[in-house]
Design a protein around this motif. Sequence first.
Motif: not given
Length: 433
Positions: A227-240
Amino acid sequence: MQTDQKTVNRVVLSSLIGATIEWYDFFIYGVLAGIVLNKLYFPSEDPTISLMLTYATFALGFLTRPLGGIVFGHFGDKVGRKSVLVITLMIMGISTFAIGLIPTFDQIGLWAPALLLTMRIFQGIGLGGEWGGAVLMAYEYAPPSRRGFYTSIPQMGLSIGILLSAGTLAVLSAIMSNDAFMSWGWRIGFLLSVLLIFVGMWIRLQIFETPAFSRIKASHEQAPLPIVEMFRRHMGNVVLGLGARHVDGVFFNVFAVFSVSYLVDKIGITRNDALVALMVGAAVLTICIPIAGHLSDKMSRPKLYGIAALVSSVSIFPAFWLMKNSDGNLTAIWAAIVIPYGIIYSAVYGNVAAFLCDLFDAKVRYSGISFVYQMTSAVAGMTALICTYLVKIADGEPWLVCWYVLGSGVLSTVCALIIASQKRNLTASTAFA
């Protein structure tokens, strides 16, 4: 390495059956919330208060889904998809069976709603981990050119689960007197889940880990904290993704949960007629979901999703106008549910799994799609509660509900179209795909 078609079919079928069991367990509570549980577990002199308290417990199951998504998403990306799916099925099945055994408020007082709340929490945790694994098994086994179609098949588990839960209760309601149904008959729907557990477990134990995760595990490249890696590399995709997925949960809960109590309490049709109308809508949705999934393989998934989100949210206005002016005519009520919920909405729900999977690489995909899907589900779980309040303050009129859904649809459309404009998000061939 190319996976043979027989293996793909077996994996997708297992995902469908497992998802069907999970959704049956989760939404049989929702179907009963506004017609049984409010009277037996949350008695009040004001029927609206009883209904809102019951929908609050229904929403609690949604609020705990992110916890299940985060915990089981972590282990799904670290240990494997298959192992997590076996555990989540057990959690869901046992908690659903237990609900069928809980005494009523008249029998044990406040312990009754307390126990109901506890089991609802476990239901939410179980489903929070289930959805991501079920669609990932299909996505990561499917050929890249057909991922939209194959990931739409587990999505059919939602509509089939609704069909089974509403159908089970409709049959029980039809063959039993109202007193018998309210006294003990409704419990049968929950107790049947113990049979579904055995079926689901046998099927889940027959499948193997996905090729994508197997390659990552063999090369020891799992993310230490997905989940840390997810936010680090895919923050834009998470928000959208969070914004895009919002209308999905809101629209679904308006029709699959809120509409049943609305039709019974405000329109005046019978409980059985409302359940049958919901079943017809779910049956049509089941047919349309794989069609939408196939279409998502032929065009941009984000664009299809964005268009479908907007059209779905607009369709809520004629749907509730038709319900309100139906005078109890079942043909009109069926049309009000089948067209928006069974047909139009299928382009949202049949597409959302592959759409979200495309946003993340295999190292964090379980965590990514689970976080996005379940966080928005937590908000969407408040829909029936919010809609009940909006109808109350509008003196029984449904139009505030419609505007609420439209606002959700506009948000989702904007986010989906932003994703569509970013060509790096359109490809399904992410790392270790």
